[in-house]
Design a protein around this motif. Sequence first.
Motif, PDB file in Angstrom:
ATOM      1  N   THR A 111       0.833  -1.201   0.000  1.00 26.66           N
ATOM      2  CA  THR A 111       0.000   0.000   0.000  1.00 26.66           C
ATOM      3  C   THR A 111       0.867   1.250   0.000  1.00 26.66           C
ATOM      4  O   THR A 111       2.042   1.215   0.410  1.00 26.66           O
ATOM      5  N   PRO A 112       0.311   2.385  -0.431  1.00 31.82           N
ATOM      6  CA  PRO A 112       1.070   3.646  -0.335  1.00 31.82           C
ATOM      7  C   PRO A 112       1.538   3.930   1.087  1.00 31.82           C
ATOM      8  O   PRO A 112       2.648   4.427   1.292  1.00 31.82           O
ATOM      9  N   GLU A 113       0.703   3.613   2.070  1.00 29.47           N
ATOM     10  CA  GLU A 113       1.074   3.853   3.462  1.00 29.47           C
ATOM     11  C   GLU A 113       2.281   3.017   3.866  1.00 29.47           C
ATOM     12  O   GLU A 113       3.182   3.505   4.577  1.00 29.47           O
ATOM     13  N   GLU A 197       2.834 -18.734  -1.851  1.00 27.70           N
ATOM     14  CA  GLU A 197       2.146 -17.677  -2.583  1.00 27.70           C
ATOM     15  C   GLU A 197       2.595 -16.334  -2.029  1.00 27.70           C
ATOM     16  O   GLU A 197       2.594 -16.130  -0.810  1.00 27.70           O
ATOM     17  N   SER A 198       2.992 -15.420  -2.911  1.00 24.58           N
ATOM     18  CA  SER A 198       3.534 -14.129  -2.508  1.00 24.58           C
ATOM     19  C   SER A 198       2.788 -13.001  -3.211  1.00 24.58           C
ATOM     20  O   SER A 198       2.291 -13.176  -4.330  1.00 24.58           O
ATOM     21  N   GLU A 199       2.747 -11.840  -2.570  1.00 28.02           N
ATOM     22  CA  GLU A 199       2.122 -10.664  -3.156  1.00 28.02           C
ATOM     23  C   GLU A 199       3.140  -9.541  -3.287  1.00 28.02           C
ATOM     24  O   GLU A 199       3.901  -9.279  -2.347  1.00 28.02           O
ATOM     25  N   ILE A 200       3.152  -8.873  -4.430  1.00 26.86           N
ATOM     26  CA  ILE A 200       4.030  -7.722  -4.620  1.00 26.86           C
ATOM     27  C   ILE A 200       3.295  -6.636  -5.394  1.00 26.86           C
ATOM     28  O   ILE A 200       2.410  -6.920  -6.202  1.00 26.86           O
ATOM     29  N   ALA A 201       3.696  -5.403  -5.131  1.00 28.48           N
ATOM     30  CA  ALA A 201       3.113  -4.246  -5.801  1.00 28.48           C
ATOM     31  C   ALA A 201       4.089  -3.711  -6.842  1.00 28.48           C
ATOM     32  O   ALA A 201       5.294  -3.989  -6.799  1.00 28.48           O
ATOM     33  N   PHE A 202       3.561  -2.929  -7.774  1.00 30.95           N
ATOM     34  CA  PHE A 202       4.364  -2.335  -8.841  1.00 30.95           C
ATOM     35  C   PHE A 202       4.096  -0.825  -8.901  1.00 30.95           C
ATOM     36  O   PHE A 202       3.425  -0.336  -9.806  1.00 30.95           O
ATOM     37  N   PRO A 203       4.626  -0.061  -7.942  1.00 27.69           N
ATOM     38  CA  PRO A 203       4.406   1.381  -7.971  1.00 27.69           C
ATOM     39  C   PRO A 203       5.059   2.020  -9.199  1.00 27.69           C
ATOM     40  O   PRO A 203       6.080   1.548  -9.690  1.00 27.69           O
ATOM     41  N   THR A 204       4.474   3.095  -9.666  1.00 26.09           N
ATOM     42  CA  THR A 204       5.030   3.809 -10.817  1.00 26.09           C
ATOM     43  C   THR A 204       6.142   4.747 -10.368  1.00 26.09           C
ATOM     44  O   THR A 204       6.258   5.110  -9.190  1.00 26.09           O
ATOM     45  N   LYS A 205       6.969   5.161 -11.323  1.00 24.20           N
ATOM     46  CA  LYS A 205       8.028   6.122 -11.018  1.00 24.20           C
ATOM     47  C   LYS A 205       7.437   7.434 -10.504  1.00 24.20           C
ATOM     48  O   LYS A 205       7.979   8.057  -9.583  1.00 24.20           O
TER      49      LYS A 205
END
Length: 245
Positions: A111-113, A197-205
């Motif tokens: 999350t952003p937080e 099972e894993s979770e990952i995020a892909f934030p933008t530049k």
Amino acid sequence: MTDLLYSDPDLVQFYDIENEGGVDFDYCVGFAKDAGSVLDLGCGTGQLAAALADRRSVTGVDPAPAMLDVARRRAGGQRVDWVEADARNVRLGRRFDLVILTGHAFQVFLTPEDREAVLATIAVHLAADGCFIFDTRNPVAQEWLEWTPEWSQRELSHPELGMVRAWNDFRRDPATGVVTYSTHYEIPDSGRVLSAESEIAFPTKESLAQMLDESGLVVEEWLGSWQGEPYLDTSPEIIPIGRLR
């Protein structure tokens, strides 16, 4: 730490086989040459931290005891101060010449937080003239499309188990951009399959740039790969290098 890939010793035993050395390792070893002290957030099994510790003070932080068990036993591990803690809230009461967060560990913060909390940790541990560097995959490259059983199937040479067949699969939440990927290891002879099972995020530049600025961090250079190439919109990696404002 609930991700079995990092918390289950049966799965952790494959981590170094899958992640030995690499261009990110080589780049960071060179990058740290003038740093007297290094904080390695999300240090994992400690390969990089131990390699850096022969000439400087190094602290490795990771939330997974199984990963740190490997780190403590590896060659050079006795020279590192290992800390079991979460990068979002660890506070060590000291500052470092260099803070690193590699191996795409930044992407486990969904999350952003969460990401803002990690950037705050970097800021509070940076010396006045210190530097930070971390990496995250560029969502534009859509690397997750390669994480299918067909494209990801591989064989690993395990020192005790022999040749182990491994593969991945994934699903992506279009609303959040979070990718859930599974990792499978088939143990020879027994046919037993170890899975996580894993979770990952892909934030933008763009989102990273804003968060870094709000965290009091200044990016002096954006790389697009661990070969040191400048960032382009089509780069596979997003690698900010910077300092305190």
